[in-house]
Structures are given as structure tokens and as C-alpha cells.
Design a protein around this motif. Sequence first.
Motif: not given
Length: 341
Positions: A248-251, A267-277, A279-293
Motif C-alpha cells: 500500500w505505501p509503495l503504491m 490482505p488481512a491487514d488494515k490499510l492506512a494513509f494520511y488524507t493529504y497523500e 487529496v493533494e494529488r487527486g488519487l483515486k482508489v478503486v476495488g475490483s472483484s472478479a469480473s462481469n460476464r
Amino acid sequence: MTTPLTMKAALLTEYGKPLEISDVPRPIPKEDEVLVKMEASGVCFTDVHILRGEHASPNPLPLIMGHEGVGRVVELGSEGGILKVGDRVGIGYVFGACGHCRDCLTGGENYCPDFDATGFSVNGCFAEYVCMRKEWANRIPEGISSVEAAPLMCAGAAAYASHKKTGVKTGETLAIFGLGGLGQYAIQIAKLSGVRVIAVDVSEGKLATAKALGADEVVVADENAGAAIQAFGGAQGCVNFAPVGATWPLMLAACNPRATIVLTAVPADKLAFYTYEVVERGLKVVGSSASNRQEMSELLALAARGSVKGMIKTMPFEEINDALTSLIEGRTEGRTVLDLQ
């Protein structure tokens, strides 16, 4: 040919314990289902999470796991529909969904609140026979063997869907973290789209494989990985297939402004981050599970042309516990497929 009344299946009877190969009653297809005689069944890290009791809410045991299956239709629950006896079909993680909610109606059936998961909420593919719902059958095209097709049902489809969610365009850079089966598929898919790929893993062997598959650059997944990726110009997208929170911090460090991070591994871990990391760069975090047909159909078309291939090791069905142990210990280089023919 008359199907037997019993079958061999690998049963999860206690979380964290080896599966028990036993004779159990063969399932009988319901009206909206078909019975499939298995030819190949892939082993996925999600199976490890289920084995350990880590995946969502544990279900009552015993359970037949497995959600990367390919086989032949041997019995119809009812007449009608596009499937017939003898058709070769693939069985993925999504056993079925409600079909009428907003998600189902907009190509997000794999996020339906009422979907059933193969090998988790219903019995799956670690068996000689399995039932599947007709409308969720993935017709396997000619040109792909059953062993090659099995990992596409989850690993390949998840890699394909994850790549699409990054939004990375031709000529831009995608950093792929975790170079097991999903990462290997993702490298090939990204290169077909004209994307520059930076492959990231702790294993030198997997990095060498990634380079052979077409990765433009490789980076060791240590504390300097983010800086190393920035030295290559940074990434417009990152996707994580490694089941550890350490990526997570590497990404975050690897991303350029307005990049998208796609989380696929769990992963079983909780992921943590500072909000500015973010917000200030306009990053987007998306989850992806399996696929649609539709995504599955597009992937199978690529595979049928030989454009996407897995690094696959086959094992006899009776060695399923060895296959799971190898996966847990990190000794599996690509994908393992159990041969049931």
C-alpha cells in the motif's frame, strides 16, 4: 451415459485443516441449472482465505471449495436455453446474482448484494461434478484446452477487469504489484493495450518471468520501490495482486498526480494513509472483484487467439492439499490446475 449417484470431492470440514477427499452424493441440477462433469479445476488464493475462515462471513461446513472450473455439460435441469449436453463450459466465482438490481442491470452483477459465490456460498469445483446456473455459463471457445481455460475463470478475469479499472491509456505507465498468476495475466493484457508496464515483486524469479512476459521495467518490492518507480517517470495507475498490506505505501509513493490505484488482492491487514497523500494529488482508489460476464467474454476471445496465456502447473486431483500448501508457502510460480480427466 448414466451419471453415477456419488462422486469424489475435496471437503473443507474444519477451518485451517487439510481438505478431506471423500465420496459424497452427486448434485442434482435444479430447473435453471446444468450438471457439469469437471475436466480441470484451478486453485486460487481466495481458496486459501476460505480455507482459513478469513473470507467474509464463514459458512456452515462441510464445504466444497473451488471456483475455476471447466468441464462438459452432462445433464440439463430443464429443456430449453442455449446449453446442450456435451457443451464445454467454464465456472467462475460468481455462481449467480439477482438479475434485477441496479448493479445487475448496469454490468456490475459481480457486485450484486445478493450474489452467490461458487465454492463459498454454494459448493464449488473441487469435485468430479458441479451444478451451475445456465445463464452464468461461460462457453469455452475452441483453441483453448480445459487446463488453460480454468485459471481464466477467476485469475485471468480478475486481472482483465482490474486492468480496465485502472483507466491507463496507451503509452501511459501501469505498475503491477504481485507477479503470481494474476500479475502474469495482467502484464500480457496491459501490453496488448500498448501500456508501459513496471512489474513489482519480492521474488527475483518472478521479476525475471515478468520481464520475459513483456514487462518494460522490473522493481524489487522493498521500501525503495516507490522511489524506483518515480525514477522511471512514475505511474498513472497501480494494481495490487499481492495479498499483503505492505504494498500500500509503495503504491502511494509510486503514483503520479491523478493516478488510479486498483485493489484486487485481499490482505488481512488494515490499510492506512494520511488524507493529504490522496487529496493533494487527486488519487483515486478503486476495488475490483472478479469480473462481469462481458469482461469474461472479451478475455476468452483474447485467449482463443493465443494473446493471453497462463504459466500453469498441473497436478492430480488427489494432490489438492499439496497445491494449497504450495500456494500458502509462496512456492507457486503461476497457477496450479487440478486435472480431473
